[in-house]
Design a protein around this motif. Structure first.
Motif, mmCIF file in Angstrom:
data_model
loop_
_atom_site.group_PDB
_atom_site.id
_atom_site.type_symbol
_atom_site.label_atom_id
_atom_site.label_comp_id
_atom_site.label_asym_id
_atom_site.label_seq_id
_atom_site.Cartn_x
_atom_site.Cartn_y
_atom_site.Cartn_z
ATOM 1 N N ALA A 155 -2.708 10.638 38.865
ATOM 2 C CA ALA A 155 -1.671 10.372 37.866
ATOM 3 C C ALA A 155 -1.070 8.982 38.057
ATOM 4 O O ALA A 155 -0.808 8.262 37.084
ATOM 5 N N LEU A 156 -0.853 8.590 39.324
ATOM 6 C CA LEU A 156 -0.310 7.255 39.584
ATOM 7 C C LEU A 156 -1.306 6.173 39.197
ATOM 8 O O LEU A 156 -0.912 5.086 38.756
ATOM 9 N N LYS A 157 -2.603 6.445 39.359
ATOM 10 C CA LYS A 157 -3.608 5.467 38.957
ATOM 11 C C LYS A 157 -3.563 5.252 37.444
ATOM 12 O O LYS A 157 -3.681 4.124 36.962
ATOM 13 N N HIS A 158 -3.388 6.347 36.696
ATOM 14 C CA HIS A 158 -3.227 6.195 35.249
ATOM 15 C C HIS A 158 -1.941 5.422 34.938
ATOM 16 O O HIS A 158 -1.911 4.593 34.024
ATOM 17 N N GLY A 159 -0.889 5.698 35.704
ATOM 18 C CA GLY A 159 0.356 4.971 35.512
ATOM 19 C C GLY A 159 0.201 3.493 35.802
ATOM 20 O O GLY A 159 0.764 2.645 35.090
ATOM 21 N N ILE A 160 -0.566 3.166 36.844
ATOM 22 C CA ILE A 160 -0.826 1.767 37.178
ATOM 23 C C ILE A 160 -1.564 1.075 36.029
ATOM 24 O O ILE A 160 -1.226 -0.040 35.631
ATOM 25 N N THR A 161 -2.566 1.753 35.486
ATOM 26 C CA THR A 161 -3.312 1.192 34.363
ATOM 27 C C THR A 161 -2.397 0.949 33.173
ATOM 28 O O THR A 161 -2.438 -0.115 32.536
ATOM 29 N N MET A 162 -1.548 1.923 32.852
ATOM 30 C CA MET A 162 -0.632 1.790 31.731
ATOM 31 C C MET A 162 0.399 0.688 31.982
ATOM 32 O O MET A 162 0.734 -0.098 31.083
ATOM 33 N N GLY A 163 0.922 0.645 33.215
ATOM 34 C CA GLY A 163 1.907 -0.380 33.540
ATOM 35 C C GLY A 163 1.333 -1.781 33.418
ATOM 36 O O GLY A 163 1.985 -2.693 32.902
ATOM 37 N N ILE A 164 0.093 -1.952 33.895
ATOM 38 C CA ILE A 164 -0.565 -3.249 33.755
ATOM 39 C C ILE A 164 -0.747 -3.576 32.279
ATOM 40 O O ILE A 164 -0.598 -4.725 31.859
ATOM 41 N N GLY A 165 -1.050 -2.545 31.471
ATOM 42 C CA GLY A 165 -1.186 -2.773 30.039
ATOM 43 C C GLY A 165 0.090 -3.309 29.427
ATOM 44 O O GLY A 165 0.067 -4.295 28.670
ATOM 45 N N LEU A 166 1.222 -2.685 29.733
ATOM 46 C CA LEU A 166 2.508 -3.178 29.225
ATOM 47 C C LEU A 166 2.818 -4.563 29.772
ATOM 48 O O LEU A 166 3.355 -5.431 29.062
ATOM 49 N N PHE A 167 2.484 -4.770 31.044
ATOM 50 C CA PHE A 167 2.765 -6.053 31.696
ATOM 51 C C PHE A 167 2.014 -7.195 31.019
ATOM 52 O O PHE A 167 2.611 -8.222 30.667
ATOM 53 N N PHE A 178 -1.716 -5.711 46.863
ATOM 54 C CA PHE A 178 -1.370 -4.638 45.937
ATOM 55 C C PHE A 178 -1.538 -5.045 44.480
ATOM 56 O O PHE A 178 -1.846 -4.208 43.630
ATOM 57 N N ASP A 179 -1.332 -6.328 44.151
ATOM 58 C CA ASP A 179 -1.632 -6.766 42.791
ATOM 59 C C ASP A 179 -3.116 -6.567 42.496
ATOM 60 O O ASP A 179 -3.496 -6.059 41.434
ATOM 61 N N ALA A 180 -3.965 -6.967 43.441
ATOM 62 C CA ALA A 180 -5.408 -6.823 43.245
ATOM 63 C C ALA A 180 -5.812 -5.357 43.226
ATOM 64 O O ALA A 180 -6.658 -4.948 42.420
ATOM 65 N N MET A 181 -5.210 -4.554 44.110
ATOM 66 C CA MET A 181 -5.533 -3.143 44.153
ATOM 67 C C MET A 181 -5.224 -2.477 42.815
ATOM 68 O O MET A 181 -6.044 -1.729 42.259
ATOM 69 N N ALA A 182 -4.045 -2.751 42.283
ATOM 70 C CA ALA A 182 -3.662 -2.169 40.997
ATOM 71 C C ALA A 182 -4.571 -2.664 39.876
ATOM 72 O O ALA A 182 -4.960 -1.900 38.985
ATOM 73 N N THR A 183 -4.925 -3.941 39.923
ATOM 74 C CA THR A 183 -5.788 -4.496 38.887
ATOM 75 C C THR A 183 -7.184 -3.888 38.936
ATOM 76 O O THR A 183 -7.771 -3.552 37.901
ATOM 77 N N THR A 224 10.237 -6.034 35.756
ATOM 78 C CA THR A 224 10.460 -6.920 36.903
ATOM 79 C C THR A 224 9.470 -8.077 36.924
ATOM 80 O O THR A 224 9.564 -8.954 37.767
ATOM 81 N N TYR A 225 8.501 -8.038 36.028
ATOM 82 C CA TYR A 225 7.471 -9.084 35.910
ATOM 83 C C TYR A 225 6.611 -9.185 37.165
ATOM 84 O O TYR A 225 6.105 -10.242 37.503
ATOM 85 N N THR A 226 6.427 -8.052 37.864
ATOM 86 C CA THR A 226 5.520 -8.008 39.011
ATOM 87 C C THR A 226 4.790 -6.664 39.024
ATOM 88 O O THR A 226 5.398 -5.619 38.792
ATOM 89 N N ILE A 227 3.501 -6.702 39.309
ATOM 90 C CA ILE A 227 2.714 -5.479 39.407
ATOM 91 C C ILE A 227 3.078 -4.717 40.676
ATOM 92 O O ILE A 227 3.214 -3.491 40.675
ATOM 93 N N THR A 228 3.258 -5.430 41.771
ATOM 94 C CA THR A 228 3.526 -4.796 43.056
ATOM 95 C C THR A 228 4.785 -3.936 43.022
ATOM 96 O O THR A 228 4.810 -2.834 43.592
ATOM 97 N N THR A 229 5.830 -4.391 42.349
ATOM 98 C CA THR A 229 7.074 -3.628 42.282
ATOM 99 C C THR A 229 6.863 -2.284 41.588
ATOM 100 O O THR A 229 7.401 -1.256 42.015
ATOM 101 N N GLY A 230 6.069 -2.287 40.519
ATOM 102 C CA GLY A 230 5.787 -1.030 39.825
ATOM 103 C C GLY A 230 5.040 -0.056 40.701
ATOM 104 O O GLY A 230 5.363 1.146 40.748
ATOM 105 N N VAL A 231 4.015 -0.554 41.422
ATOM 106 C CA VAL A 231 3.256 0.301 42.329
ATOM 107 C C VAL A 231 4.171 0.835 43.422
ATOM 108 O O VAL A 231 4.131 2.034 43.765
#
Length: 485
Positions: free
Chosen positions: A159-171, A300-305, A431-438
């Motif tokens: 579920a968090l992986k889907h959230g990461i994908t969605m968050g990156i989409g909004l970002f 973590f930015d790369a991991m989420a990406t 927050t304009y950062t991927i790491t903060t969301g993760v």
């Protein structure tokens, strides 16, 4: 405990040699598993070109970020920075294509470059700052070699992986709207429509037109919709600019026109300018904190990406894990060291890789195409300014919309799932950062599961990630407590 890593397999690949190796299949197809992943050479080439066009802005933006003075008052030359940026992006992306065999492109990480410019360079020289890049790259490679990085990725709940994908989409959608001028920093509000509550200038209208064109083409299921939109928008922009309809000053990243010759020789004067000594003045604790910050920014930015783009490319299994990506993770880590040696900042996987995936890219051939275009930019640097920033931004918004479709996989009735996913999704753009969301997603997931008496479901690696991210949020007071500035 060791973890076996295998290549991502499709139904066709699992069917056996007799069915998955058709007669007459080219060596290119066999090497990159093109037909096995349900793709074609044409799709891979189109995806690679699209990814490059979406990433080309880094050749101008990274030198701008790294243009400041270091502790000695020295600066890095712009032409040399463009060469270093293009060279490192080309090398790492080609490695990702030929070795990793996945559609992921790399370039100078903006989060890493931001840390180097704002936190590292003011305290040491640029060669020493690049040495820090090499160190953080080595740390990440060690995490990959020991299997920790892939284990951490696989330990994150689906579920968090889907959230990461969605968050990156909004970002990336927000990045697209902001870079196009559609969204501005408001005077009385955090953000606003245009500079004063309304759109201003032809370029932003061109962005809106390009965005609508791509959406319309996608609605008609026309192949290459994003690439067609970018090319069409660039042609219209060049014509309008050539006719004098648009004031050149209105273009955010420069007018879409060629200045002088299209050819220029690369400047490798920054290559190899790396120092690992002379840190005595800043202290070992400060050096440690800098490396830790760079690892957080790059890891973590790369991991989420990778999770987001890999899921979009259907390279994940039914549990959301990314089998067979150990090579890709190692190359991503090596990008930190390669970028430091080249003098262009640490390289990391770019979320813009999703634009190529959106065009059908599924294999490393797309990355090879993207890498070759970056290599060509070593000699055709003036051409990188032709695609307007406003036109390229439209592709980011389109991909953001596509990635938000993962919302259908989330159980919104389960608070232990919905709340961490919500925080992950909204905090990336806010927050304009991927790491903060993760980080927020991981911490809240652990906290809610614990509150429900389901702590055993969390897993050792999630507990470890929670501890790391607690340090991430408390880094400033910790630095004050340790006397680090």
């Amino acid at each position: 405990m060791t973890q076996q890593s295998v290549e991502p397999r499709t139904t066709a690949e699992d069917a056996g040699e007799g069915t998955r190796v058709p007669a007459g299949r080219s060596w290119l197809d066999r090497y990159f598993h093109i037909s096995g992943r349900g793709s074609t050479v044409a799709r891979e080439v189109r995806g690679g070109i699209t990814t490059f066009m979406a990433m080309a802005y880094i050749l101008l933006l990274n030198p701008l970020i790294l243009s400041g003075k270091d502790a000695a008052g020295d600066t890095l030359g712009q032409k040399a920075l463009i060469t270093a940026t293009a060279f490192a992006a080309a090398l790492t992306t080609l490695l990702m294509g030929f070795v990793g065999k996945v559609p992921l492109a790399l370039a100078a990480g903006l989060s890493v470059s931001g840390v180097l410019s704002s936190q590292v360079a003011p305290n040491m020289t640029w060669p020493q700052a690049m040495g820090m890049c090499v160190l953080y790259g080595v740390v990440i490679m060690l995490l990959v070699v020991t299997g920790l990085r892939e284990m951490i990725m696989n330990a994150i709940p689906l579920a968090l992986k889907h959230g990461i994908t969605m968050g990156i989409g909004l970002f990336i959608a927000l990045i697209g709207f902001y870079k196009s001028g559609f969204v501005h920093q408001g005077k009385a509000t955090p953000v606003s429509l245009g500079p004063a509550g309304e759109l201003a200038g032809w370029p932003v209208l061109l962005f809106a037109g390009t965005l609508l064109l791509i959406f319309m083409l996608q609605a008609r299921n026309i192949p290459g919709a994003i690439l067609i939109g970018i090319v069409s928008g660039t042609v219209v922009a060049a014509v309008l600019n050539g006719l004098g309809v648009i004031d050149p000053k209105q273009w955010a990243g420069g007018a879409p026109e060629l200045h002088g010759s299209a050819l220029s020789m690369p400047d490798f004067s920054l290559f190899g300018h790396v120092e690992f000594g002379g840190w005595g003045e800043v202290g070992a604790m400060t050096v440690g904190m800098i490396v830790f910050t760079l690892v957080l920014a790059g890891f973590f930015d790369a991991m989420a990406t990778i999770i987001g783009v890999g899921t979009e490319a259907k390279l994940a299994d039914d549990k959301g894990r990314m089998p067979g990506l150990s090579k890709a993770l190692f190359i991503d880590g090596a990008g930190g060291a390669i970028g430091g040696v080249a003098g262009g900042s640490g390289q990391t996987v770019f979320i813009e890789s999703a634009t190529g995936v959106g065009e059908g890219a599924r294999t490393g051939l797309a990355s090879v195409v993207t890498g070759l275009f970056f290599a060509a930019c070593l000699f055709f640097t003036p051409l990188t300014a032709i695609v307007p920033q406003e036109v390229a931004s439209a592709a980011l918004v389109v991909i953001g919309a596509m990635m938000l479709m993962n919302a259908r996989h989330v159980d919104w009735a389960d608070r232990a799932t919905a709340i961490p996913v919500f925080l992950t999704v909204v905090l990336m753009p806010f927050t304009y950062t991927i790491t903060t969301g993760v980080a927020a997603g991981v911490i809240s997931y652990t906290a809610i599961k614990t509150a429900q008496g389901r702590g055993r479901e969390i897993g050792a690696f999630m507990w470890g990630l929670t501890a790391v991210f607690l340090v991430y949020f408390a880094l400033h007071p910790i630095e004050g407590w340790l006397g680090v500035h």
